[in-house]
Enzyme design. Structure first.
Site, PDB file in Angstrom:
ATOM      1  N   HIS A  88       0.948  -1.248   0.236  1.00 45.51           N
ATOM      2  CA  HIS A  88       0.025  -0.099   0.042  1.00 45.51           C
ATOM      3  C   HIS A  88       0.807   1.325   0.243  1.00 45.51           C
ATOM      4  CE1 HIS A  88      -3.438   2.769   1.680  1.00 45.51           C
ATOM      5  NE2 HIS A  88      -2.198   3.030   2.159  1.00 45.51           N
ATOM      6  N   GLU A  89       1.750   1.226   0.988  1.00 46.34           N
ATOM      7  CA  GLU A  89       2.574   2.586   0.947  1.00 46.34           C
ATOM      8  C   GLU A  89       3.352   2.525  -0.259  1.00 46.34           C
ATOM      9  OE1 GLU A  89       2.016   4.817   3.274  1.00 46.34           O
ATOM     10  OE2 GLU A  89       0.812   3.380   4.582  1.00 46.34           O
ATOM     11  N   ARG A 137     -12.761  -0.014   3.685  1.00 48.56           N
ATOM     12  CA  ARG A 137     -11.519  -0.493   3.189  1.00 48.56           C
ATOM     13  C   ARG A 137     -11.451  -2.068   2.788  1.00 48.56           C
ATOM     14  NH1 ARG A 137      -7.078   3.323   5.847  1.00 48.56           N
ATOM     15  NH2 ARG A 137      -5.896   2.538   4.139  1.00 48.56           N
ATOM     16  N   ASP A 148      -5.213   0.635  -1.218  1.00 52.19           N
ATOM     17  CA  ASP A 148      -5.603  -0.557  -0.616  1.00 52.19           C
ATOM     18  C   ASP A 148      -5.727  -1.661  -1.482  1.00 52.19           C
ATOM     19  OD1 ASP A 148      -5.866   0.736   1.897  1.00 52.19           O
ATOM     20  OD2 ASP A 148      -7.937   1.079   1.551  1.00 52.19           O
ATOM     21  N   HIS A 194       1.541   4.201  -3.325  1.00 52.20           N
ATOM     22  CA  HIS A 194       1.431   5.755  -2.886  1.00 52.20           C
ATOM     23  C   HIS A 194       2.416   6.335  -4.089  1.00 52.20           C
ATOM     24  CE1 HIS A 194      -1.809   6.549  -0.434  1.00 52.20           C
ATOM     25  NE2 HIS A 194      -1.544   5.723   0.440  1.00 52.20           N
ATOM     26  N   GLU A 241      -5.888   6.537  -1.300  1.00 55.95           N
ATOM     27  CA  GLU A 241      -5.997   5.502  -0.389  1.00 55.95           C
ATOM     28  C   GLU A 241      -6.759   4.207  -0.886  1.00 55.95           C
ATOM     29  OE1 GLU A 241      -4.336   5.480   2.494  1.00 55.95           O
ATOM     30  OE2 GLU A 241      -3.672   7.497   1.923  1.00 55.95           O
ATOM     31  N   HIS A 289      -8.700   9.086   3.994  1.00 56.98           N
ATOM     32  CA  HIS A 289      -8.826   7.685   4.288  1.00 56.98           C
ATOM     33  C   HIS A 289     -10.415   7.319   4.524  1.00 56.98           C
ATOM     34  CE1 HIS A 289      -4.687   8.482   5.585  1.00 56.98           C
ATOM     35  NE2 HIS A 289      -4.472   7.181   5.111  1.00 56.98           N
TER      36      HIS A 289
END
Length: 192
Positions: free
Chosen positions: A29-30, A160, A95, A33, A91, A154
């Site tokens: 996920h990070e 999510r 996700d 980004h 986000e 978020h």
């Protein structure tokens, strides 16, 4: 990533099923980004520049629009609000892509015989998705939920889980969700 994520409730160490679904999806996920609607505008040295072709950018925008539309459809009756799919786009991208990448890595370990599931009730794939979903267990007050929906990039925890899993064919197959059901829509969104 916060060091607290290496605690036993989130990370087991040596349990690929648990670790890939939770920590693996968060790491991916990070990383993703860097390729979201903001990150795509920066090159490898973090200078703002156009490094993708116009056709790639057009395809990216078309695919992300699917996510925007999907997430705009999530309604929270307790506060009378719909989620803003544009506000939460980055986000949602991270996700969806993060879980997809973590699952691919997990399946590689399964194929190599490195995953040993002790469950007789659930398959390894089902346990992977259950582990991911339970990482998002939370109880949100109406005030918190309203503030999150109105002001935050978020989405709420339940979205999510529901949004991400409903976009994965592998989830639908693992739980045999009927085509056209909430968790197996005919049209799924995938960017990565």
């Amino acid at each position: 990533m916060p060091l607290a994520m290496l605690q036993s409730g989130y990370f087991q160490g040596g349990d690929p099923l648990f670790d890939y679904s939770r920590l693996g999806s968060t790491i991916a996920h990070e990383m993703l980004h860097h390729f979201d609607s903001h990150g795509i505008g920066y090159n490898q040295t973090m200078y703002q520049t156009s490094w993708v072709s116009n056709s790639t950018l057009d395809s990216f925008e078309e695919r992300t629009q699917c996510l925007v539309d999907q997430y705009f459809s999530y309604y929270f009756p307790e506060v009378g609000l719909y989620l803003n799919g544009s506000q939460t786009l980055d986000e949602n991208l991270a996700d969806n892509g993060g879980l997809r990448q973590a699952f691919k890595a997990f399946r590689t370990l399964v194929q190599q015989g490195q995953v040993d599931s002790q469950s007789t009730q659930y398959s390894q794939d089902q346990l992977f998705f259950i582990s991911y979903a339970t990482a998002w267990c939370s109880q949100e007050s109406e005030a918190y939920l309203e503030n999150l929906i109105t002001n935050n990039a978020h989405p709420p925890a339940r979205v999510r889980v529901l949004g991400t899993l409903s976009n994965m064919e592998e989830f639908s197959e693992a739980f045999r969700c009927p085509i056209g059901s909430d968790m197996n829509p005919k049209e799924k969104c995938a960017v990565w």
